[in-house]
Scaffold this motif. Structure first.
Motif, mmCIF file in Angstrom:
data_model
loop_
_atom_site.group_PDB
_atom_site.id
_atom_site.type_symbol
_atom_site.label_atom_id
_atom_site.label_comp_id
_atom_site.label_asym_id
_atom_site.label_seq_id
_atom_site.Cartn_x
_atom_site.Cartn_y
_atom_site.Cartn_z
ATOM 1 N N PRO A 118 0.627 -1.203 -0.201
ATOM 2 C CA PRO A 118 -0.124 0.082 0.042
ATOM 3 C C PRO A 118 0.724 1.240 0.071
ATOM 4 O O PRO A 118 0.527 2.225 -0.471
ATOM 5 C CB PRO A 118 -0.808 -0.005 1.267
ATOM 6 N N ARG A 119 2.032 1.114 0.561
ATOM 7 C CA ARG A 119 2.952 2.396 0.586
ATOM 8 C C ARG A 119 3.552 2.810 -0.626
ATOM 9 O O ARG A 119 3.816 3.761 -1.116
ATOM 10 C CB ARG A 119 4.012 2.232 1.673
ATOM 11 N N ILE B 267 1.939 1.519 -3.830
ATOM 12 C CA ILE B 267 1.139 1.770 -4.905
ATOM 13 C C ILE B 267 -0.153 2.231 -4.549
ATOM 14 O O ILE B 267 -1.046 2.686 -5.268
ATOM 15 C CB ILE B 267 1.104 0.343 -5.907
ATOM 16 N N GLY B 268 -0.334 2.426 -3.406
ATOM 17 C CA GLY B 268 -1.781 2.849 -2.791
ATOM 18 C C GLY B 268 -2.714 1.927 -2.278
ATOM 19 O O GLY B 268 -2.509 0.797 -2.541
ATOM 20 N N ARG B 269 -3.734 2.231 -1.392
ATOM 21 C CA ARG B 269 -4.161 1.225 -0.678
ATOM 22 C C ARG B 269 -5.121 0.446 -1.633
ATOM 23 O O ARG B 269 -5.408 -0.672 -1.428
ATOM 24 C CB ARG B 269 -5.048 2.054 0.557
ATOM 25 N N ARG B 270 -6.050 1.211 -2.374
ATOM 26 C CA ARG B 270 -7.083 0.236 -3.273
ATOM 27 C C ARG B 270 -6.319 -0.640 -4.205
ATOM 28 O O ARG B 270 -6.873 -1.902 -4.307
ATOM 29 C CB ARG B 270 -8.061 1.473 -3.909
ATOM 30 N N ARG B 271 -5.292 -0.059 -4.706
ATOM 31 C CA ARG B 271 -4.582 -1.050 -5.805
ATOM 32 C C ARG B 271 -3.930 -2.135 -4.901
ATOM 33 O O ARG B 271 -4.140 -3.489 -5.547
ATOM 34 C CB ARG B 271 -3.458 -0.241 -6.702
ATOM 35 N N ALA B 272 -3.576 -1.789 -3.928
ATOM 36 C CA ALA B 272 -2.741 -2.840 -3.016
ATOM 37 C C ALA B 272 -3.668 -3.969 -2.471
ATOM 38 O O ALA B 272 -3.595 -5.348 -2.766
ATOM 39 C CB ALA B 272 -1.867 -2.426 -1.700
ATOM 40 N N TYR C 292 2.038 1.152 -11.961
ATOM 41 C CA TYR C 292 1.833 1.560 -10.388
ATOM 42 C C TYR C 292 2.753 2.010 -9.523
ATOM 43 O O TYR C 292 2.416 2.578 -8.541
ATOM 44 C CB TYR C 292 1.380 0.109 -10.049
#
Length: 260
Positions: free
Chosen positions: A150-151, A153-158, A176
């Motif tokens: 998440p750090r 590529i971002g929370r939602r993609r992760a 990403y």
């Protein structure tokens, strides 16, 4: 420095660590122990200024944990100790004082993906796929993936990748921000070495200060991160390397950094 599971060579101040457990290059206990021991020696050797971590062959950087060892995790205490060692090693890589480049000669899955996420930079082969498929085994990432992905590529993609267990292509990983660059498979090692040689020729104290400031500030408040930046800048600004770099700039020559 080579062990039974890892090959090691030094080229022009670059330490190259190759996970040598083809075809999948899985990360069993001994392999991870060897990587840690190699890093110990590399960190203590001032002649080594950058690390390249790669896998044997052209199919797999690493498929992650060696599932044959999962039986040992039936004992909760042993499982917790094992995970603690893994976290400590991957944290060590992330906090390493010299640049660590992941050369993804092939796919990085599960713990192999978590390993490359702990490295500072990543060069991927165009044929590589990346993923965290643990959910398909009824488990979850355990080598730091739930925190690092998440750090990066971002929370939602992760969450999408972890909850579905789907793999993504190297090109998608690049889009990403999961890797720095994608090159043809036959060029991936050459490209990783090119980056490593360039970094190895740079200012080692300044790079150590940059890596340290980024690591310390990563989960801190902006104020705390700026404090780390100030402290690290003050630690290098009066070094011989800084004087050499400034002198070389005004003299229009290539600096010769000595790490002093």
């Amino acid at each position: 420095m080579s062990g039974s599971n890892c090959l090691v060579e030094t080229k022009a101040k670059v330490c190259v660590i190759t996970i040598n457990r083809p075809p999948m290059n899985t990360l069993n206990r001994e392999t991870l122990h060897e990587i840690g021991a190699i890093l110990d020696r590399a960190e203590a050797d001032d002649d080594i200024r950058a690390i390249v971590l790669t896998g044997a062959g052209d199919r797999m950087f690493s498929a992650g944990a060696d599932i044959s060892e999962f039986g040992e995790w039936a004992d909760r205490e042993r499982a917790e100790q094992s995970l603690g060692r893994m976290h400590a090693l991957f944290n060590r890589i992330e906090a390493f004082s010299k640049p660590v480049i992941a050369c993804l000669n092939g796919s990085a899955l599960g713990g192999g993906n978590e390993l490359q996420m702990a490295c500072h930079l990543a060069i991927a082969s165009a044929n590589a796929e990346l993923g965290l498929p643990e959910v398909r085994l009824g488990i979850m990432p355990g080598y730091g993936g739930t925190q690092r992905l998440p750090r990066l590529i971002g929370r939602r993609r992760a969450l999408e990748l972890m909850l579905t267990g789907e793999r993504i292509s190297a090109q998608t990983a690049l889009a990403y921000g999961l890797v720095n660059r994608v090159v043809p498979q036959e060029e991936v090692r050459e490209e990783a070495f090119r980056w490593a040689y360039r970094l190895a020729a740079g200012a080692p104290l300044a790079m150590k200060a940059i890596l340290g400031a980024v690591y310390r500030g990563g989960d801190a408040s902006l104020e705390e991160g700026l404090r780390a930046e100030r402290e690290n800048l003050l630690s290098v600004i009066h070094t011989e390397d800084a004087a050499e770099g400034i002198s070389a700039f005004f003299s229009k020559r290539t600096p010769n950094f000595q790490g002093r």
